[in-house]
Design an enzyme around this catalytic site. Structure first.
Site, PDB file in Angstrom:
ATOM      1  N   ARG A 183      96.954  58.228  77.139  1.00  0.00           N
ATOM      2  CA  ARG A 183      98.106  57.613  76.509  1.00  0.00           C
ATOM      3  C   ARG A 183      98.131  56.127  76.840  1.00  0.00           C
ATOM      4  O   ARG A 183      99.133  55.461  76.660  1.00  0.00           O
ATOM      5  CB  ARG A 183      99.406  58.327  76.905  1.00  0.00           C
ATOM      6  CG  ARG A 183      99.690  58.429  78.382  1.00  0.00           C
ATOM      7  CD  ARG A 183     101.026  59.133  78.603  1.00  0.00           C
ATOM      8  NE  ARG A 183     101.774  58.567  79.688  1.00  0.00           N
ATOM      9  CZ  ARG A 183     101.732  58.974  80.952  1.00  0.00           C
ATOM     10  NH1 ARG A 183     100.945  59.968  81.289  1.00  0.00           N
ATOM     11  NH2 ARG A 183     102.469  58.404  81.875  1.00  0.00           N
ATOM     12  N   ASN A 184      96.989  55.627  77.350  1.00  0.00           N
ATOM     13  CA  ASN A 184      96.897  54.239  77.799  1.00  0.00           C
ATOM     14  C   ASN A 184      95.717  53.520  77.150  1.00  0.00           C
ATOM     15  O   ASN A 184      94.738  54.149  76.774  1.00  0.00           O
ATOM     16  CB  ASN A 184      96.698  54.205  79.320  1.00  0.00           C
ATOM     17  CG  ASN A 184      97.971  54.544  80.072  1.00  0.00           C
ATOM     18  OD1 ASN A 184      99.019  53.953  79.836  1.00  0.00           O
ATOM     19  ND2 ASN A 184      97.881  55.521  80.955  1.00  0.00           N
TER      20      ASN A 184
END
Ligand SMILES: [Zn+2]
Length: 353
Positions: free
Chosen positions: A161-162
């Site tokens: 998610r980064n």
């Protein structure tokens, strides 16, 4: 009698993911029997692994009034998008929530999200009425076809998610060493405030592909489902989804899908190993340790490859990178490549609001 209920965006995404087969073997929202089995053991009543409950919340009145076998229309933004035939019903209690997340604290973003939904849940087979909703969806037949055309027989899935930092890069290159292809598949559904936007994640990866990774070894596509921050359970859930998409391998890192200090650093590894020993996951797990920069070895390492964890470790994490960027400070190149930093800063929206 006609019954209908309004659904939110996350429920719509669940519905689409059930329809496409992303959430195989589910063919609808879980009922009482399924949820009890899943929260107890991570296993559906038919013996298949599926550790996260996927449920439909409805109004109290509908929950009490509509009989089993009745059809409910699911309404999204005024449109009937699907129907569900009621098979069973249950209340999402704190006891259930605690089993899923190991806490009922509202400070846990997944718990908060769950507790903000209506507690009345209805299970049953779903049927999508608006097939146009599938147009943009990530579908197993599409990814499997892409992998086949690329000639890959082993594909390692990478959840994130980064934007890509040096610790991710270390693990991704490991994956590329052992598999034919790497499938980077970031979650693009709801994330907590302060997490990176999809724009930041995509822009960073585009730069990585253009400037650093070999052509035709990496495939990138977003996965539209919310983050649950359910740690160990969500790690295995993420593996099941990637298996459904055609991956043969899946990477579970340190504190996978964790948040705050709710789960142990390698609790997801232990859970995945345990459940994988007793049941067939259908995907091989690469359980990776935390990569860090060692000031003595002068490279990215893990505690399996370097003797200086206690003395020379420079931690690299999404949280640290987020802090640097929100302070407009430039992280060291050993943590984040300058090209990626510039790419993130070029985005209109860097953080979720
Ligand atoms: Zn070292």
């Amino acid at each position: 009698m006609k019954y209908q209920t309004k659904i939110d965006e996350e429920t719509l995404q669940d519905l689409i993911n059930i329809e496409t087969g992303l959430f195989f073997p589910l063919n609808g929202f879980m009922g009482k029997e399924e949820v009890l089995s899943v929260i107890e053991s991570g296993i559906l009543p038919d013996g298949k692994v599926f550790p996260i409950p996927i449920t439909l919340d409805v109004e109290e009145d509908l929950f009490k009034r509509a009989p089993d076998g009745a059809k409910i229309l699911l309404m999204y933004q005024g449109q009937a998008v699907a129907e569900v035939i009621i098979k069973s019903r249950f209340l999402m209690t704190d006891t259930f929530i605690e089993k899923i997340f190991k806490t009922v604290e509202m400070a846990h973003p997944g718990v908060r999200k769950e507790k903000e939904r209506r507690p009345w849940r209805i299970g049953g087979k779903t049927k999508l009425l608006d097939v146009a909703l599938l147009a943009e969806a990530l579908k197993p037949e599409t990814t499997k076809d892409i992998f086949r055309k690329k000639g890959w027989s082993t594909i390692v899935g990478f959840q994130t998610r980064n934007p890509v930092h040096r610790a991710h890069e270390y693990i991704q290159r490991l994956g590329l060493e052992v598999c034919d292809g790497l499938f980077i598949n970031p979650v693009t559904g709801w994330k907590k405030r302060g997490d990176f936007t999809q724009e930041a994640v995509v822009t960073a990866y585009e730069t990585m592909f253009r400037k650093f990774y070999p052509e035709n070894r990496v495939y990138f596509a977003g996965l539209k489902t919310q983050m649950r921050y359910a740690g160990p359970r969500e790690a295995v859930f993420h593996a099941i989804i990637r298996r459904n998409l055609g991956c043969t391998h899946f990477i579970i890192g340190r504190d996978h899908a964790g948040v705050g200090g709710y789960y142990g650093a390698y609790e997801a590894h232990d859970y995945a190993k345990k459940i994988g020993k007793e049941h067939n996951l259908g995907i091989e797990l690469l359980l990776t340790r935390e990569p860090y920069y060692c000031t003595k070895c002068k490279q990215i390492v893990t505690d399996r490859t370097c003797a200086h964890y206690e003395t020379n470790r420079v931690e690299i994490s999404g949280t640290i990178i987020r802090k640097y960027i929100s302070d407009k400070a430039i992280p060291d190149e050993t943590m984040l490549r300058k090209e990626i930093f510039d790419a993130i800063l070029s985005c209109d929206h860097v953080f979720m609001e």
